[in-house]
Design a protein around this motif. Structure first.
Motif, PDB file in Angstrom:
ATOM      1  N   GLU A 139     -23.307   2.316 -38.898  1.00 24.10           N
ATOM      2  CA  GLU A 139     -23.496   3.201 -40.057  1.00 24.10           C
ATOM      3  C   GLU A 139     -21.901   3.392 -40.399  1.00 24.10           C
ATOM      4  OE1 GLU A 139     -25.718   6.917 -39.476  1.00 24.10           O
ATOM      5  OE2 GLU A 139     -27.472   5.736 -39.118  1.00 24.10           O
TER       6      GLU A 139
ATOM      7  N   ARG B 294     -22.023  12.638 -46.549  1.00 22.55           N
ATOM      8  CA  ARG B 294     -23.367  12.270 -46.457  1.00 22.55           C
ATOM      9  C   ARG B 294     -23.739  10.798 -46.704  1.00 22.55           C
ATOM     10  NH1 ARG B 294     -26.660  17.455 -49.136  1.00 22.55           N
ATOM     11  NH2 ARG B 294     -25.556  19.117 -47.749  1.00 22.55           N
TER      12      ARG B 294
ATOM     13  N   PHE C  39     -26.967   4.268 -47.800  1.00 27.11           N
ATOM     14  CA  PHE C  39     -27.881   5.620 -47.703  1.00 27.11           C
ATOM     15  C   PHE C  39     -27.238   6.760 -47.904  1.00 27.11           C
ATOM     16  CE2 PHE C  39     -29.388   1.927 -45.303  1.00 27.11           C
ATOM     17  CZ  PHE C  39     -30.700   2.198 -44.993  1.00 27.11           C
ATOM     18  N   TYR C  40     -28.065   7.820 -48.305  1.00 29.60           N
ATOM     19  CA  TYR C  40     -27.589   9.088 -48.717  1.00 29.60           C
ATOM     20  C   TYR C  40     -28.415  10.018 -47.862  1.00 29.60           C
ATOM     21  CZ  TYR C  40     -25.472  13.089 -50.878  1.00 29.60           C
ATOM     22  OH  TYR C  40     -25.108  14.129 -51.237  1.00 29.60           O
ATOM     23  N   ARG C  41     -28.016  11.030 -46.794  1.00 36.21           N
ATOM     24  CA  ARG C  41     -28.533  11.655 -46.173  1.00 36.21           C
ATOM     25  C   ARG C  41     -28.510  13.155 -46.775  1.00 36.21           C
ATOM     26  NH1 ARG C  41     -25.451  11.217 -42.192  1.00 36.21           N
ATOM     27  NH2 ARG C  41     -26.590   9.569 -41.195  1.00 36.21           N
TER      28      ARG C  41
ATOM     29  N   SER D 281     -32.223  10.626 -44.229  1.00 42.20           N
ATOM     30  CA  SER D 281     -31.713   9.496 -44.916  1.00 42.20           C
ATOM     31  C   SER D 281     -32.587   8.589 -45.768  1.00 42.20           C
ATOM     32  CB  SER D 281     -30.870   8.619 -44.017  1.00 42.20           C
ATOM     33  OG  SER D 281     -29.882   9.303 -43.204  1.00 42.20           O
ATOM     34  N   GLN D 282     -32.096   8.412 -47.058  1.00 42.53           N
ATOM     35  CA  GLN D 282     -32.966   7.278 -47.831  1.00 42.53           C
ATOM     36  C   GLN D 282     -31.906   6.371 -48.512  1.00 42.53           C
ATOM     37  OE1 GLN D 282     -34.912  10.226 -50.600  1.00 42.53           O
ATOM     38  NE2 GLN D 282     -36.805   9.614 -49.580  1.00 42.53           N
TER      39      GLN D 282
END
Length: 369
Positions: free
Chosen positions: A33, A66, A315-317, A323-324
């Motif tokens: 990540e 994020r 991804f964005y948390r 996370s998506q």
């Protein structure tokens, strides 16, 4: 006694003939990540985009800390990429993949390969004083690997500098394991150079005997690697290769050895022996290599189901910590302001454009001994 050498393939093409194997160390897969908190600093130089990003930040609607992206390659693809480069040199390949704070790649590969072929290794994120350092731990005992990861994760989430010497000492006592200090002169985003320097100085004062080698990094400029060589001499440690591949360019530096297993290679390194070989693409202007990597990160990969598009790999948390992928967050509609930026990166990496960029940036190629 330290018996260390650094070779450059374009200067000495016969150097590989004295060895039977090459070792690729420090490569990343889809399990890493990579935080995107550095983006605002770079995007502020892009007219139009800088104003939009500043507006998002002022309103608090986007927190880049994020957001993170994941490298495109699967563990099997990354392994194959690095093996093929080494086989092309006429040498036996050994590859140790090191994702950020994750051992899922080697664990997955060991379903069909042995521990000797795929050592369990990791790049550990180590908050230390007011800096963030990165350590590579190679060849964790398979039966104990998840237990050691729990120890590392506990330190990273609640760092206590008094505990780190104990952890490193226990790890270094494990036979055939390697602890490497990664890119000691690289500045993590948001860290002051003076803080990094003090952190490295204290770490080495207290834990130098736990490190088996210092890393020469295939994605860092030569002046940083030259400084690492001097640091290694100061602490009587060998230097070791670190490709640090995040996209699809194979490692720009390797270790040459006559060892026939990773265990033998680890023993050589712990004894202070090693030869680092820099590959020809290390000489490319860094800006060209970065553009090419950006294109590789953004391009589609139809063979990776569920991760075909770059928006599937970024991804964005949210505030709840869930996370998506951006493809879900954006409902498969890329914002209009993003398209010109990604389009320009893809244009710069096209085959017809890359030679012109190399010529334009030739005066910025790495200056080497």
């Amino acid at each position: 006694m330290i018996e260390n050498a650094v070779a450059f393939l374009w200067q000495d093409s016969d150097s590989v003939r004295r060895f039977r194997s090459a070792v690729c160390l420090h490569g990343h897969t889809m399990y890493s990540e990579e935080c995107l908190d550095f983006l605002p600093r770079h995007l502020k130089h892009v007219p139009g985009v800088s104003q939009l990003v500043s507006g998002y930040q002022r309103r608090g609607s986007v927190d880049f800390a994020r957001a993170y992206w994941t490298p495109p390659l699967t563990p099997a693809s990354a392994l194959r990429l690095e093996q093929e480069q080494i086989v092309g040199l006429g040498l036996r390949p050994m590859v140790s993949l090191t994702d950020h704070d994750s051992i899922e790649a080697p664990i997955a590969l060991q379903v069909t390969a042995s521990c000797e072929e795929v050592p369990v290794s990791v790049e550990w994120t180590v908050p230390y004083q007011r800096a963030i350092l990165h350590l590579r731990i190679h060849n964790l005992p398979a039966a104990e690997a998840r237990g050691w990861m729990a120890v590392m994760e506990a330190y990273t989430s609640a760092p206590d500098v008094r505990r780190l010497p104990q952890i490193l000492s226990a790890l270094s006592s494990i036979p055939d394991l390697l602890i490497i200090l990664n890119h000691p002169f690289w500045l993590e985003e948001g860290v002051e150079e003076s803080d990094r320097r003090r952190a490295v100085d204290r770490l080495l004062r207290e834990c130098a005997e736990c490190f088996h080698a210092f890393e020469l990094n295939g994605t860092r400029k030569w002046h940083e690697n030259a400084a690492t060589i001097e640091l290694a001499r100061e602490y009587s440690r060998p230097v070791i290769s670190g490709g640090d591949r995040h996209a699809c360019e194979p490692a720009a530096c390797l270790n040459l050895t006559n060892a026939t297993s990773f265990r033998e290679f680890a023993s050589e390194t712990r004894a202070g022996k090693g030869t680092v070989l820099f590959m020809p693409h290390y000489r490319e202007p860094m800006a060209v290599r970065i553009l090419e990597a950006a294109w590789q990160i953004l391009r589609p990969y139809l063979e990776y189901r569920g991760r075909e598009r770059w928006t599937d790999r970024v991804f964005y948390r949210n505030e709840e910590g869930v996370s998506q992928p951006l493809s879900t967050v954006w409902r498969d509609r890329v914002p209009w302001i993003v398209k010109p930026v990604t389009g320009m990166l893809q244009l710069c990496a096209m085959r017809g454009i890359r030679p012109a960029l190399r010529l334009l940036l030739s005066d910025r190629a790495e200056l080497l001994p």
